[in-house]
Design an enzyme around this catalytic site. Structure first.
Site, PDB file in Angstrom:
ATOM      1  N   ASP A 502       0.851  -1.191   0.000  1.00  0.00           N
ATOM      2  CA  ASP A 502       0.000   0.000   0.000  1.00  0.00           C
ATOM      3  C   ASP A 502       0.885   1.239   0.000  1.00  0.00           C
ATOM      4  O   ASP A 502       2.085   1.156   0.274  1.00  0.00           O
ATOM      5  CB  ASP A 502      -0.874   0.031   1.260  1.00  0.00           C
ATOM      6  CG  ASP A 502      -1.971  -1.021   1.209  1.00  0.00           C
ATOM      7  OD1 ASP A 502      -2.386  -1.368   0.103  1.00  0.00           O
ATOM      8  OD2 ASP A 502      -2.396  -1.485   2.284  1.00  0.00           O
ATOM      9  N   ASP A 814      -9.223  -5.796   2.235  1.00  0.00           N
ATOM     10  CA  ASP A 814      -7.938  -6.388   1.842  1.00  0.00           C
ATOM     11  C   ASP A 814      -7.820  -7.845   2.274  1.00  0.00           C
ATOM     12  O   ASP A 814      -6.875  -8.531   1.876  1.00  0.00           O
ATOM     13  CB  ASP A 814      -6.775  -5.601   2.467  1.00  0.00           C
ATOM     14  CG  ASP A 814      -6.600  -4.230   1.840  1.00  0.00           C
ATOM     15  OD1 ASP A 814      -6.863  -4.112   0.633  1.00  0.00           O
ATOM     16  OD2 ASP A 814      -6.216  -3.297   2.545  1.00  0.00           O
TER      17      ASP A 814
END
Length: 1085
Positions: A502, A814
């Site tokens: 990320d 996620d």
């Protein structure tokens, strides 16, 4: 209590009397001090009093006096009765001031007054009614929530009735004082549950006894003990068999202790991982506390991804859905509201929306507590590497058994064919003339030699080495900000070829700040003076009412305390400090009708509100700038004029957004629309939720938030790249911000060097065909505007191409990608509980540098185990060949079972400890990743171990057959020379094993004190074994010259180890080459 009528003074009169009456100097000083003290207390109470009145709270205090004066009970003295307007206490007396006075009896003889402020029993000093509930049917309350019984809820008076019964203020929560919290904990229990007792040391001892290696050694020990006692008697015959039993006991104890320590470590990690932080309202402000500190009556804030910390009821919130699959097994999300289903069960996860809950049951009184108390975490699951090593140990054991059987067969044939002779040179077996006892003794000796072969073949230290390495690395990784949840991740991380990371919080600091502000096409200066009040008011609505954060203004007038996500906090700080928003004044003026919560798919959030003054209805949206601008048809300029958003203006706004994004700013836009009651739409899913207007909006403005890169990220990315690991940044930000940050971090080269296909958007990647994705996925470096599904898709593609994939994630969405990846890395600070539970390793500081550290540790674990395998197999190969050749050729073995067990057990156990605790080195990050199917024993390892083993075999066989004549010693001393040389060879080879490829094996050795200490201990134990344990070890004392000879012979292994590393080896594994050669030969034949 003395009546106030007997008091000649109130405060005003006191001051008059002090100035007009004649007193002694001492009396004047005391009376002035009294007046000053009272005045200060009244002034200090005024701000609190005003705040409490504002919040419809009342606060009572009582001032009591020590000694014979009694207490003050509200000044109703002479001046109030007279209506004297000069009384300094009039205001406080009439309006229930925080301080109420009671005058002392007039006593001219007294010259002092002692005061103490006490809170009354009915309320605490923050205005909360502090009496703890003690008459509520708590058992009925628990049952109601567990069974989701609406009828029972009605009997309790609904959620409002329960709130009242639990004496909680639903707006301001509980008082934060320890007394109140502890009373509730004593009354209703703590939010913990007793776990099943941990496995004790005895459990691991019994578990170790089930190991096949241990069982074989036990059988060998029993046979050796029986044969030894039969041949040499009890006094001396027990040595060999007894020593094997001692060795077995040591193996069991060391293994059990190691596993026991690992169990304790898992328990500690379990406590850390289950110690979740939750947000509650106490003392009128949001506070973050441990889940274990939650008590009945707490008001808890819940957002997407949070775990519900206890059983309770829903107070308020929007679009609130929970995932109860962990409790019920049902995968469908459950909608929660205040009417049809206000029940919340601990252990469930928030799937969508946000809200607040009132805690009604904690700990063992919840359904989750009952369930978890019967579950224990399994810590002795075999990792893939442990399974491979078990297979290797088993294979070596089978080879040993086969060789032992062959030796047994050869020796028996030699004996019964008359080819063996006794000490006098006579044949041992002469057919029927040989006594039965002599035959039995000979057979026992032969079987004992075979048992010795089995003992030397089994690598007892190998499983221990793995356990030690994994346990040590887990402990060290914890200090390096990585908490391992699954042991297998330690090893797998060393093989990672791709890291999908990320951006926000991992590559950047996650410390957002608004640095740019545009209204229409104008950039607004820092003083914001050009914005008209009506536009400012719309910003207040769009930020203050469309947020999951909160603002608390301290009484002291210091900076506001703001909670929420980093983005929310940055925007709230900006609107409060720069635009002057007052959250407490704003909220009461509006009703919130519906909220659309933010998630990774929508990338925006919205709110539908009604203004109480004029009943007008407003829609506000906030989110990704280009997405919000796309929904707008007009815009406000700073003066508040609405202008059409034509093609040219839209193009200019897009350039403004791109310009900010190219400066690494995250762009957030705000849009607004006022609608009529008739325009309120409803959802199509038959649920009574309003649907927010999504087009034809008016653009309010755009802000740019700066989130700087973390220090050390550039270096960490460079190190990973040098290690052959690809870094792919997957972010929800727009493509320009993503490119700017990726270039800044070093993931992309400079702007003019970026190749086609390296930067894509999620929708583009999603719309590729399967073939296109597989072709292009390796080249992608940045994926912008991605959804969690895009991340999952990328992981699947990479794995299909043979990559070992590590993925970072922090959101609930996620979870699928974290589970799909070979190594899931969740974020410890920003990560939701759902993400953490789906991951293998938790990065405690959310820093990419820690991800790179995990990669280093993963490679270190794999490398340490390989080093020990090389060391162990050198010992096993050398000892096995020496004993086999000597047994077949001479009919006896030079190394006894006791000596071999000493080498195998003590040397290998200490060797495991020394080699397993090597720290990661920079050289590890200069190699290419180990493939998914790469062999455990590499060609380099075969080269090193065969060179050392052949040298040891050659030297020891020369000593075996020519040692007596070379050194002019007896057979017993020669056998001791062989044993001592063999052990010292392993000590020197331990240094060679520190590095499989580096020629300088001494680099950094002084930093590894444990290694030096273990080598020292090994040498000391060897001296004891040779010089003092003669009968037990079957050795003879050696003189200084003989020790020097042994050391010199052993030291030759250093130059051999250095020279052999110049020999190049094929990258193709030897076994694969041999297999191909055999296949070719078969085809030719």
């Amino acid at each position: 209590m003395v009546s106030s009528k007997n008091s000649p003074y109130d405060c005003g009169q006191l001051i008059v009397d002090i100035t007009t009456t004649t007193f002694t100097r001492a009396k004047k000083r005391w009376r002035m001090a009294y007046a000053a003290l009272y005045a200060v207390r009244v002034m200090l109470s005024l701000p609190k009093e005003l705040m409490y009145k504002r919040s419809n709270y009342k606060d009572y205090s009582e001032i009591s006096e020590y000694g014979s004066f009694g207490g003050f009970q509200g000044l109703k003295g002479s001046q109030r009765e007279k209506g004297d307007s000069n009384s300094g206490l009039e205001h406080g007396a009439k309006d229930s001031s925080p301080l109420e006075l009671q005058s002392p009896a007039h006593d001219e003889s007294r010259s002092y007054t002692s005061l103490e402020v006490k809170p009354s029993t009915s309320s605490d000093e923050t205005g909360h009614h502090s009496s703890v509930p003690n008459n509520i049917d708590h058992a009925g309350l628990e049952k109601m929530v567990k069974e989701k019984d609406l009828a029972a809820l009605a009997k309790f008076g609904g959620v409002t009735g329960i709130t009242t019964s639990l004496k909680t203020n639903r707006e301001y929560g509980l008082p934060g004082n320890d007394t109140e919290i502890n009373k509730r904990r004593e009354l209703f229990g703590s939010n913990t549950y007793p776990k099943p007792p941990s496995k004790g040391l005895l459990y691991f001892v019994l578990d170790a006894l089930k190991d096949m290696t241990i069982l074989i050694l036990c059988v060998c020990a029993a046979l050796s003990l029986a044969f030894g006692i039969k041949e040499y008697g009890v006094k001396e015959g027990w040595y060999e068999g007894g020593s094997i039993f001692v060795a077995v006991i040591i193996v069991i104890v060391v293994s059990a202790l190691s596993n026991f320590r690992q169990e304790i470590q898992f328990d500690k990690l379990s406590k850390i991982s289950s110690n979740i932080n939750v947000e509650v309202f106490r003392d009128r402000q949001r506070q973050e506390i441990s889940i274990f500190d939650v008590v009945v009556g707490d008001v808890v804030f819940l957002n997407i991804g949070d775990q519900i910390p206890a059983d309770g009821v829903f107070l308020d919130g929007y679009s609130f859905q929970v995932d109860e699959s962990s409790m019920t097994g049902e995968s469908d999300y459950v909608e929660v509201d205040s009417r049809k289903n206000p029940f919340l069960l601990s252990g469930a996860k928030v799937a969508d929306g946000y809200g607040r809950m009132l805690v009604t049951s904690v700990g063992m009184n919840t359904a989750w507590g009952e369930m978890m108390s019967s579950i224990s975490q399994e810590s002795n699951v075999r990792t893939p590497l442990q399974a491979r090593l078990d297979k290797l140990t088993s294979s070596i054991g089978k080879v040993g058994l086969a060789v032992a059987f062959l030796v047994l067969l050869v020796l028996l044939i030699r004996y019964f064919t008359g080819n063996t002779k006794d000490e006098n040179g006579k044949k041992e077996y002469i057919g029927s003339k040989t006594k039965t006892d002599d035959v039995l003794n000979a057979v026992v000796r032969i079987v004992s030699a075979a048992v010795t072969i089995v003992v030397v073949a089994i690598p007892e230290g190998l499983p221990l080495a793995v356990t030690l390495t994994l346990a040590y690395s887990m402990k060290r990784m914890m200090k390096d900000q990585a908490m391992v949840r699954k042991l297998s991740a330690c090893e797998t991380m060393g093989s990672a070829t791709v890291i999908c990371t990320d951006k926000t919080g991992t590559l950047t600091l996650n410390q957002m700040k608004v640095t740019k502000f545009w209204v229409g096409q104008e950039s607004i200066a820092e003083d914001n003076s050009s914005i008209t009040p009506n536009v400012r008011e719309l910003f207040y609505q769009g930020v203050g009412l469309n947020t999951t954060g909160s603002v608390f203004m301290p009484l002291t007038g210091s900076k506001p305390e703001i909670s929420g996500s980093p983005t929310e906090k940055a925007i709230l700080y900006w609107v409060v400090l720069d635009l002057g928003m007052d959250m407490q004044e704003l909220k009461p003026r509006y009703d919130i009708l519906h909220v659309e919560t933010f998630n990774s798919d929508k990338k925006r959030s919205g709110v539908l509100i009604k203004k109480k003054d004029d009943n007008t209805i407003h829609v506000h949206w906030k989110g990704a700038a280009e997405m919000i601008v796309a929904t707008c048809s007009s815009y406000y300029d700073p003066s508040g004029t609405v202008k059409p958003l034509d093609v040219d203006t839209r193009s200019k706004l897009e350039k403004i957004i791109q310009g900010m994004a190219a400066s690494s700013l995250r762009c957030i836009a705000f849009a607004h629309a006022q609608i009529s009651e008739d325009e309120v739409e409803y959802s199509d899913d038959d649920k009574p939720h309003q649907k927010l207007k999504e087009d034809g909006l008016i653009l309010l403005g755009i802000v740019g938030l700066k989130d700087p890169c973390r220090p050390g990220v550039i270096n960490a990315v460079r190190v990973c790249k040098a290690a052959g690991v690809d870094i792919k940044m997957i972010t929800g930000d727009n493509i320009f911000t993503a490119k700017a940050i990726a270039t800044e971090c070093g993931i992309l080269e400079k702007e003019n060097e970026v190749q086609d296909g390296q930067v894509v958007e999620g929708v583009e990647f999603r719309n590729y065909t399967d073939a296109e994705r597989m072709q292009k996925v390796d080249n992608i470096r940045v994926m912008a505007r991605s959804s969690p599904f895009d991340k999952l898709l990328m992981v699947q593609c990479l794995k299909e191409k043979g990559h070992v994939v590590a993925v970072t994630g922090d959101g609930t969405n996620d979870a699928p990608a974290l589970k799909e990846a070979d190594i899931g890395l969740s974020m410890g600070i920003q990560g939701t509980e759902v993400a953490k539970e789906s991951s293998d390793i938790i990065i405690l500081d959310d820093n990419f540098h820690s991800v790179a550290t995990v990669l280093r540790w993963g490679r270190c674990v794999y490398n340490n185990i390989q080093k020990f395998i090389q060391f162990q197999l050198t010992v096993n190969v050398a000892a096995l060949v020496i004993n086999f050749i000597a047994a077949v050729s001479a009919g006896e073995v030079p190394l006894t079972a006791v000596q071999l067990l000493w080498v195998n057990l003590i040397m290998d156990t200490l060797g495991a400890l020394a080699l397993a605790t090597e720290r990661p080195t920079n050289e590890l990050m200069e190699r290419q990743p180990v493939g998914r199917t790469a062999p455990l024993i590499t060609n380099i390892m075969w080269r090193n171990l065969l060179a050392q083993a052949l040298y040891q075999i050659a030297v020891l066989l020369i000593l075996q057959f020519q040692g007596e004549s070379i050194f002019n010693v007896t057979a017993a001393v020669n056998d001791t020379l062989i044993f001592n040389t063999f052990v010292l060879c392993q000590v020197f080879n331990e240094f060679n094993s520190r590095s499989m490829e580096k020629k300088n094996v001494f680099k950094g050795i002084l930093r590894n004190r444990l290694f030096i200490g273990i080598v020292g201990i090994t040498i000391v134990l060897q001296v004891v074994m040779v010089e003092f344990l003669k009968k037990f070890a079957d050795t003879e004392k050696l003189n200084v010259q003989q020790w020097v000879v042994c050391i010199v012979i052993a030291a030759v292994s250093w130059p051999i180890g250095w020279v052999v590393k110049f020999i190049p080896v094929s990258e193709d594994p030897y076994f694969r080459i041999i297999k191909r050669s055999l296949l070719r030969l078969k085809n030719i034949l």
